[in-house]
Design an enzyme around this catalytic site. Structure first.
Site, mmCIF file in Angstrom:
data_model
loop_
_atom_site.group_PDB
_atom_site.id
_atom_site.type_symbol
_atom_site.label_atom_id
_atom_site.label_comp_id
_atom_site.label_asym_id
_atom_site.label_seq_id
_atom_site.Cartn_x
_atom_site.Cartn_y
_atom_site.Cartn_z
ATOM 1 N N ASP A 45 12.997 -22.379 -19.114
ATOM 2 C CA ASP A 45 12.886 -23.832 -19.323
ATOM 3 C C ASP A 45 15.003 -22.866 -19.174
ATOM 4 O OD1 ASP A 45 13.705 -25.173 -22.054
ATOM 5 O OD2 ASP A 45 15.331 -24.219 -21.250
ATOM 6 N N ASP B 164 16.606 -28.886 -16.660
ATOM 7 C CA ASP B 164 16.441 -28.043 -16.572
ATOM 8 C C ASP B 164 15.515 -27.101 -16.965
ATOM 9 O OD1 ASP B 164 16.542 -28.002 -19.189
ATOM 10 O OD2 ASP B 164 17.718 -26.004 -19.705
ATOM 11 N N GLU B 165 14.289 -27.699 -17.166
ATOM 12 C CA GLU B 165 12.944 -27.542 -17.571
ATOM 13 C C GLU B 165 11.625 -27.928 -16.774
ATOM 14 O OE1 GLU B 165 11.395 -28.633 -21.935
ATOM 15 O OE2 GLU B 165 13.331 -29.284 -22.033
HETATM 16 P P1 TTP Z 1 18.073 -27.461 -23.354
HETATM 17 O O1 TTP Z 1 17.314 -26.884 -22.751
HETATM 18 O O2 TTP Z 1 17.310 -28.564 -24.734
HETATM 19 O O3 TTP Z 1 19.331 -26.492 -24.198
HETATM 20 P P2 TTP Z 1 19.683 -25.353 -23.481
HETATM 21 O O4 TTP Z 1 19.126 -25.396 -22.010
HETATM 22 O O5 TTP Z 1 21.238 -26.283 -23.494
HETATM 23 O O6 TTP Z 1 19.714 -24.474 -24.561
HETATM 24 P P3 TTP Z 1 18.512 -23.362 -24.513
HETATM 25 O O7 TTP Z 1 17.762 -23.738 -23.583
HETATM 26 O O8 TTP Z 1 18.279 -21.989 -24.456
HETATM 27 O O9 TTP Z 1 17.998 -23.476 -25.822
HETATM 28 O O10 TTP Z 1 18.497 -28.657 -22.701
HETATM 29 C C1 TTP Z 1 19.045 -28.538 -21.459
HETATM 30 C C2 TTP Z 1 20.118 -29.301 -21.093
HETATM 31 O O11 TTP Z 1 20.426 -31.359 -21.573
HETATM 32 C C3 TTP Z 1 21.883 -29.222 -22.252
HETATM 33 O O12 TTP Z 1 21.992 -27.620 -21.376
HETATM 34 C C4 TTP Z 1 22.611 -30.372 -22.697
HETATM 35 C C5 TTP Z 1 21.008 -30.750 -22.004
HETATM 36 N N1 TTP Z 1 20.762 -31.934 -23.579
HETATM 37 C C6 TTP Z 1 22.143 -32.424 -24.067
HETATM 38 O O13 TTP Z 1 23.083 -33.072 -23.323
HETATM 39 N N2 TTP Z 1 22.097 -33.381 -25.193
HETATM 40 C C7 TTP Z 1 20.795 -32.912 -26.262
HETATM 41 O O14 TTP Z 1 20.356 -33.239 -27.288
HETATM 42 C C8 TTP Z 1 20.097 -31.473 -25.621
HETATM 43 C C9 TTP Z 1 18.526 -30.978 -26.487
HETATM 44 C C10 TTP Z 1 20.158 -31.307 -24.386
HETATM 45 MG MG MG Z 2 17.745 -25.352 -21.966
#
Ligand code: TTP
Ligand code: MG
Length: 392
Positions: A17, A111-112
């Site tokens: 992730d 991203d995951e």
């Molecule tokens: P995440 O992987 O949940 O968050 P992140 O990568 O920004 O942070 P981290 O993993 O380090 O905690 O989500 C990936 C992307 O998806 C995030 O950059 C933006 C988008 N997203 C949204 O648009 N709305 C949301 O509620 C979430 C959780 C993520």
């Molecule tokens: Mg992330």
């Protein structure tokens, strides 16, 4: 299943992730933003935070928070609108790295992903080596950093990548699963959202260890037919395989009513809600759909499906709901509106969301809705309990 015995220790699964994905891309593209609080999201009056850089998180800003609140907490941050095309491009590069290590890649969002590394271990030299190599390759090809959790199942891999965020690597030792899980709050159980957590708290269950140790009849009184599922997770057991997206042919939601429903508007409301959930899942997976299906079952258990191709593949909630509604109305007027026992909505002909036309038109609206859902109703969303994805 025996207490403390996992069904299958033979798999090696990584969950990767990216760290603060949208915000990190912005910091990468504009070096002036590095080291500063950066908040990406809807900038309108009802905008929602998509994500915040780790610098901004220190001020209590997080995904799905109303932008107005973020501005109060961190007025000095740089505020940016999402650039989806750019994020999709970065995502493609990251997924290309994953595919270098295994074809068994299950993307959960841009991203995951889960990677089944079982067959790759020998070739690449062990879990720890592969995890490090994946991180290094992502950094080299995109400049971004990722957290990697490796375990013998999906639940533990995902939980672990989250625990080592940002940028860490951790390999779960199967012999130490209870030590890892027991002290964690129940919210860490995959699929437990605000509502289920509240139920558990009211029953005095605050930690995963407490859930694991509770006898099943008592746990059933708290969680009903979800008791076995969550107890297995609390025990560290999860036997769902990594399923690569090539295998996903449809996404759907359906609902069986306690009593037959003959009210036209109520049925439409159900359909709309299902359409929103399906569209949300599509967007999370970066997919678009070319065909919408509805499924209807009347009081005599006669089941019919009706489907409609879309002019262009999309993940736009309004277009998907529009097609489902047209199918429903046609049936309603031709069949005289029979009460239904079951109603469902789904999409097929899935493809990569490259040509996400819908985003141009209603991306902001949909994003805001997704944000709200993740805040208030996240529990039922996502593939956590396997309810949402029909795989054929
Ligand atoms: P995440 O992987 O949940 O968050 P992140 O990568 O920004 O942070 P981290 O993993 O380090 O905690 O989500 C990936 C992307 O998806 C995030 O950059 C933006 C988008 N997203 C949204 O648009 N709305 C949301 O509620 C979430 C959780 C993520
Ligand atoms: Mg992330």
């Amino acid at each position: 299943m025996l207490e403390g015995m996992n069904a299958d220790h033979r798999r090696t699964i990584a969950h990767v992730d990216l760290d603060a994905f949208y915000a990190s891309v912005e910091q990468l593209d504009n070096p002036e933003l590095r080291g500063k609080p950066v908040i990406v999201g809807g900038l309108g009056p009802r905008g929602v935070v998509s994500t915040a850089s780790y610098e901004a998180r220190r001020f209590g800003v997080h995904s799905a928070m109303p932008m107005s609140q973020a501005r109060r907490r961190c007025p000095q941050a740089v505020y940016l609108r999402p650039r989806m095309e750019r994020y999709r491009q970065a995502s493609k590069q990251v997924f290309a790295v994953f595919h270098h290590y295994t074809p068994e890649v299950e993307g959960l969002s841009l991203d995951e992903a889960f990677l089944d590394l079982t067959a790759s271990l020998r070739l690449f030299g062990g879990a720890d080596t592969i995890a490090r190599q994946i991180q290094a390759d992502i950094r080299e090809s995109t400049g971004l950093s990722a957290a990697v959790g490796v375990a013998h199942n999906k639940f533990l891999a995902k939980l672990t990548s989250d625990l080592v965020k940002p940028g860490g690597i951790r390999i779960v030792d199967p012999a130490k699963v209870h030590r890892l899980l027991d002290p964690l709050p129940v919210r860490r159980l995959w699929g437990v959202g605000a509502k289920t957590a509240e139920k558990l708290h009211q029953a005095g269950l605050l930690t995963i260890g407490q859930v694991r140790k509770m006898d099943l009849p008592s746990l059933r009184r708290v969680l009903g037919n979800q008791a076995e599922h969550y107890r297995a997770l609390a025990n560290g057991d999860d036997d769902r395989p990594v399923e690569s997206h090539q295998g996903v042919k449809s996404i759907s939601h359906e609902e069986t009513f306690d009593e037959n429903v003959g009210n036209h508007d109520r049925l439409l409301a159900v359909l709309q809600n299902q359409s929103e959930k399906v569209a949300h899942r599509l967007r999370k997976a970066g997919l678009v759909a070319g065909c919408v299906t509805i499924k209807l079952r009347d009081g005599r258990f006669t089941t019919i499906t009706r489907q409609k191709s879309l002019p262009r593949p999309t993940s736009d909630t309004r277009i998907l709901y529009g097609a489902a509604k047209a199918l429903f109305e046609h049936w309603w007027h031709s069949e005289g509106g029979k009460p239904l026992r079951l109603l469902g909505m789904g999409v097929t002909q899935l493809g990569a969301g490259e040509a996400m036309m819908g985003l141009l038109h209603s991306g902001k609206l949909d994003q805001a809705l997704d944000g709200i859902k993740e805040r208030f109703g996240g529990e039922g969303i996502g593939f956590a309990r396997g309810l949402l994805k029909d795989r054929e």
